[in-house]
Write a protein that holds these residues in place. Structure first.
Motif, PDB file in Angstrom:
ATOM      1  N   ILE A 193      38.810  51.591  54.481  1.00  0.00           N
ATOM      2  CA  ILE A 193      38.861  52.136  56.124  1.00  0.00           C
ATOM      3  C   ILE A 193      39.281  50.806  56.781  1.00  0.00           C
ATOM      4  O   ILE A 193      38.427  49.506  56.648  1.00  0.00           O
ATOM      5  N   VAL A 194      40.290  50.814  57.596  1.00  0.00           N
ATOM      6  CA  VAL A 194      40.791  49.596  58.336  1.00  0.00           C
ATOM      7  C   VAL A 194      40.801  49.845  59.809  1.00  0.00           C
ATOM      8  O   VAL A 194      41.598  50.757  60.416  1.00  0.00           O
ATOM      9  N   PRO A 195      39.818  49.409  60.480  1.00  0.00           N
ATOM     10  CA  PRO A 195      39.965  49.502  61.992  1.00  0.00           C
ATOM     11  C   PRO A 195      41.086  48.428  62.633  1.00  0.00           C
ATOM     12  O   PRO A 195      41.084  47.313  62.042  1.00  0.00           O
ATOM     13  N   ILE A 196      41.724  48.696  63.442  1.00  0.00           N
ATOM     14  CA  ILE A 196      42.864  48.028  64.132  1.00  0.00           C
ATOM     15  C   ILE A 196      42.229  46.938  64.798  1.00  0.00           C
ATOM     16  O   ILE A 196      42.943  45.729  64.551  1.00  0.00           O
ATOM     17  N   LEU A 236      34.444  49.734  54.151  1.00  0.00           N
ATOM     18  CA  LEU A 236      35.128  49.187  55.155  1.00  0.00           C
ATOM     19  C   LEU A 236      35.307  47.928  55.468  1.00  0.00           C
ATOM     20  O   LEU A 236      34.526  47.084  55.139  1.00  0.00           O
ATOM     21  N   ASP A 237      36.669  47.596  55.640  1.00  0.00           N
ATOM     22  CA  ASP A 237      37.021  46.063  56.046  1.00  0.00           C
ATOM     23  C   ASP A 237      36.923  45.630  57.103  1.00  0.00           C
ATOM     24  O   ASP A 237      37.679  45.973  57.940  1.00  0.00           O
ATOM     25  N   ALA A 238      35.874  45.150  57.669  1.00  0.00           N
ATOM     26  CA  ALA A 238      35.399  44.916  58.890  1.00  0.00           C
ATOM     27  C   ALA A 238      35.714  43.259  59.453  1.00  0.00           C
ATOM     28  O   ALA A 238      35.203  42.574  60.307  1.00  0.00           O
ATOM     29  N   ARG A 239      36.674  42.621  58.369  1.00  0.00           N
ATOM     30  CA  ARG A 239      36.988  41.259  58.773  1.00  0.00           C
ATOM     31  C   ARG A 239      37.742  40.986  59.940  1.00  0.00           C
ATOM     32  O   ARG A 239      38.589  41.810  60.351  1.00  0.00           O
ATOM     33  N   ASN A 240      37.572  39.865  60.474  1.00  0.00           N
ATOM     34  CA  ASN A 240      38.697  39.469  61.615  1.00  0.00           C
ATOM     35  C   ASN A 240      40.001  39.224  60.966  1.00  0.00           C
ATOM     36  O   ASN A 240      40.213  37.783  61.228  1.00  0.00           O
TER      37      ASN A 240
END
Length: 674
Positions: A579-582, A606-610
């Motif tokens: 999962i990649v949030p924009i 989920l990749d939540a990194r900045n």
């Protein structure tokens, strides 16, 4: 005059001494130019199997030996002196390619001796992918030497030297090779010929080699070849002997086929499970722990759990009972089973403890036998099917380990079935069907079957009577025939306690892998004095089936990695969805999506990194994740996800509920593709 029967059934009468090339020429000059080698079989009213077996025993066990019906390959120039069925093999025949490769090995040996005359020759057989020649030379060959050898081979081919077969007394050949210090040739002559016999020599130009043949007519027929590598090999596989150099090469009928071969090798290299295992963080082999011992990392461990869960569920569904047995047992047990005598070289040395000597188990069967024997059994209790995913340990030499494919400690999906003689064929048939189901479920749709039987001439390697061996082999043949499964019989490859069916899967590159095996055993029940009470109230002896369908979890996993190039089907993939949030403002929606996917039983990260969106997508892609879901304002507003599918790319936006249904269907149906 003699009779020559051609493949179309027609028969020709020709003078004794006529050659296969003469026959080809009489049919068509074009055929004579295209034919590579001949296959002959004596024409007899009935096959004299005893004579054929004697002929086979007297010759080296290789593609050049006579088969059980007297069929063998011969040079085109070989005189025919008896009535035979004759086949003229052209480039389309696999056996013809092996003859070309064996001839290429002689061309290479010619080149080596011309360049490095101090070299002593061993043997140079054809292989499935080319050929090699074992040689002894104190100075190691360099890459520059290999290039010079290949260049000189081209000269030998250009000279178009005829391959001619000659025979001489065995004692004369031995004396000449001993005089020249050719210790390997001396060994081969002593091993494969008998005193008083003639030995065969093949010559091309000034080069002579002890060889059974056959060969192509001349060196000019070796048209496309390459020297590929050199490796060390101990003489007779014993590290106490001389260090040989094994020079590898390959040969084809044309450069197009050779180019395709090297392209395939590149594909194989790209699929190497050792490289992908590290890249995808699936497993490792730690030097400090020892060679051939596998450490399963979390992702690999998750795939292993999925494989093992599937196998256990299938076993239980098919009437097996799950059991567990110790890793070490008293040596006395292995003496009773016969492993301590017949299998000792593959076992680790005994451990002397305070009460007895113990050995690590190389197999699970004696443990299952003890479970069976622990309580009385009636015919009503049979069959008893015990299954275990048990860790076993087998000794492999330090230079033979190969990633997951050849290890010292592994998990065998072992099962043993104890049944009445009347039940044996139905149980074997069920095992074969189970093996087919395993292969199909994991995405392998093609396989080949071999029936390994005993060699009655080598009684010391087997236990049991000839009657038992023949009856057991007949049962296995009957099962395979009834199921319409084509098989190849291989004498001398049975386990010491009984014949077996080996099922070799064919992977996406057409490679054969030996994994599943089903074995008939009439010996261990006798050695352990197993019994059951029959319907007549009397004591009877059960028979036993050994079966392993993964073969070993490690080896099967290694094959899976290479078959799929690490891009596992959805149900096996350790991470199924990335999962990649924009941006950070989409994290809440991304977490909500993650929760719904996990609630549906899917494996999600989920990749939540900045980090930039494309960098995240690329990382998931390198990890060969089946689906990457991207989400921003549009997706959050409509409860949707933007889907990127492995191997297909961006598929656009779709409702989350629809994607969950698609993903769970892929998992539940165990589809091999997305």
């Amino acid at each position: 005059m003699i009779k020559i029967q051609l493949p179309d059934g027609s028969v020709r009468e020709v003078p004794r001494g006529t050659t296969a090339f003469d026959v080809a020429t009489s049919i068509s000059p074009r055929l004579a130019a295209a034919v590579v080698v001949a296959r002959i079989r004596p024409l007899r009213a009935t096959a004299n199997t005893e004579q054929a077996a004697a002929e086979e025993q007297a010759s080296e066990a290789s593609m050049y030996s006579a088969s059980s019906n007297g069929e063998r390959l011969v040079d085109l120039a070989a005189p025919l002196n008896e009535d035979v069925a004759l086949e003229l093999l052209k480039e389309s025949d696999e056996a013809a390619l092996r003859v070309v490769r064996h001839s290429a090995a002689h061309v290479m040996a010619t080149a080596i001796l011309e360049l490095f005359p101090e070299t002593k020759l061993g043997h140079g057989p054809a292989t499935d992918s080319g050929f090699f020649y074992d040689v002894y030379r104190e100075t190691p060959f360099s890459e520059a030497d290999l290039a010079e050898i290949e260049k000189r081979m081209a000269d030998v081919v250009a000279r178009d030297e005829k391959f001619t077969r000659e025979e001489e007394p065995r004692e004369k050949g031995l004396a000449e090779y001993e005089k020249n210090g050719d210790f390997m040739k001396v060994h081969f002559i002593e091993r494969f010929t008998k005193p008083g016999e003639e030995i065969s020599l093949y010559k091309n130009g000034n080069f002579t080699d002890f060889c059974r043949g056959p060969h192509v007519p001349s060196t000019g027929r070796v048209k496309a070849f390459k020297v590929t590598s050199v490796a060390g090999a101990y003489w007779l596989g014993n590290e106490k002997n001389q260090q040989l150099q094994r020079v590898y090469g390959t040969a084809f009928f044309n450069t197009k086929d050779m180019d395709a071969h090297f392209k395939r090798l590149e594909e194989i290299k790209a699929r190497d499970h050792r490289v992908l295992g590290k890249q995808l963080d699936l497993f490792s082999i730690q030097e400090v722990a020892g060679a051939g011992l596998i450490f399963w990392h979390p992702k690999g461990g998750l795939i292993r759990k999925t494989m093992e869960d599937w196998m256990r569920e299938e076993c239980i569904r098919r009437g097996y009972q799950m059991v567990f047995t110790p890793h070490i047992m008293r040596r006395e047990l292995w003496k009773i089973s016969g492993h301590d005598g017949y299998y000792a070289e593959n076992m680790y040395p005994p451990m002397e403890l305070d009460d007895a000597e113990y050995r690590l188990k190389p197999m699970n069967c004696p443990g299952h036998i003890l479970i069976y024997k622990n309580s009385p059994k009636s015919y009503r209790d049979l069959p008893q099917r015990y299954a275990e995913l048990g860790n076993v340990y087998r000794y492999e030499r330090s230079g033979t380990m190969h990633g997951l494919l050849r290890v010292r400690g592994f998990t065998q999906d072992d099962a043993h079935i104890f049944c009445t003689p009347e039940q044996i064929e139905s149980e074997i048939a069920a095992c074969v069907e189970f093996a087919e189901s395993v292969l199909h479920s994991f995405g392998f749709n093609e396989f080949k079957v071999e029936l390994s039987t005993w060699d009655p001439k080598d009684r010391k390697s087997y236990v049991g009577s000839a009657e038992h061996w023949e009856g057991a082999a007949a049962s296995l043949k009957k099962v395979l025939s009834a199921k319409g499964i084509a098989f190849r019989e291989i004498p001398g490859e049975a386990a010491f306690y009984g014949p077996k069916i080996d099922i070799k899967l064919v992977d996406v590159l057409g490679r054969l892998w030996q994994l599943s095996t089903v074995q008939f055993d009439f010996n261990l029940p006798q050695r352990f004095e197993l019994e059951y009470t029959g319907e007549d109230g009397e004591k009877h002896r059960p028979v036993m089936v050994h079966r392993a369908l993964f073969g070993s979890v490690e080896r099967f996993f290694g094959v899976l990695i290479e078959h799929y190039a690490g891009a596992f089907p959805m149900w096996l993939a350790p991470m199924q969805i990335g999962i990649v949030p924009i941006s950070e403002k989409h994290l809440d929606y991304a977490n909500a999506v993650k929760a719904k996917l996990e609630a549906a039983g899917l494996r999600v990260e989920l990749d939540a990194r900045n980090e930039k969106m494309n960098a995240k997508i690329r990382e998931f892609t390198l990890q060969k994740v089946p689906f990457v879901l991207v989400m921003g304002d549009k997706e959050a507003a409509s409860e949707a996800v933007s889907v990127r599918t492995r191997g297909k790319g961006d598929e656009g936006s779709t409702p989350l509920a629809s994607f969950i249904e698609r993903a769970t269907t892929l998992v539940n149906d165990r589809k091999p593709t997305l």
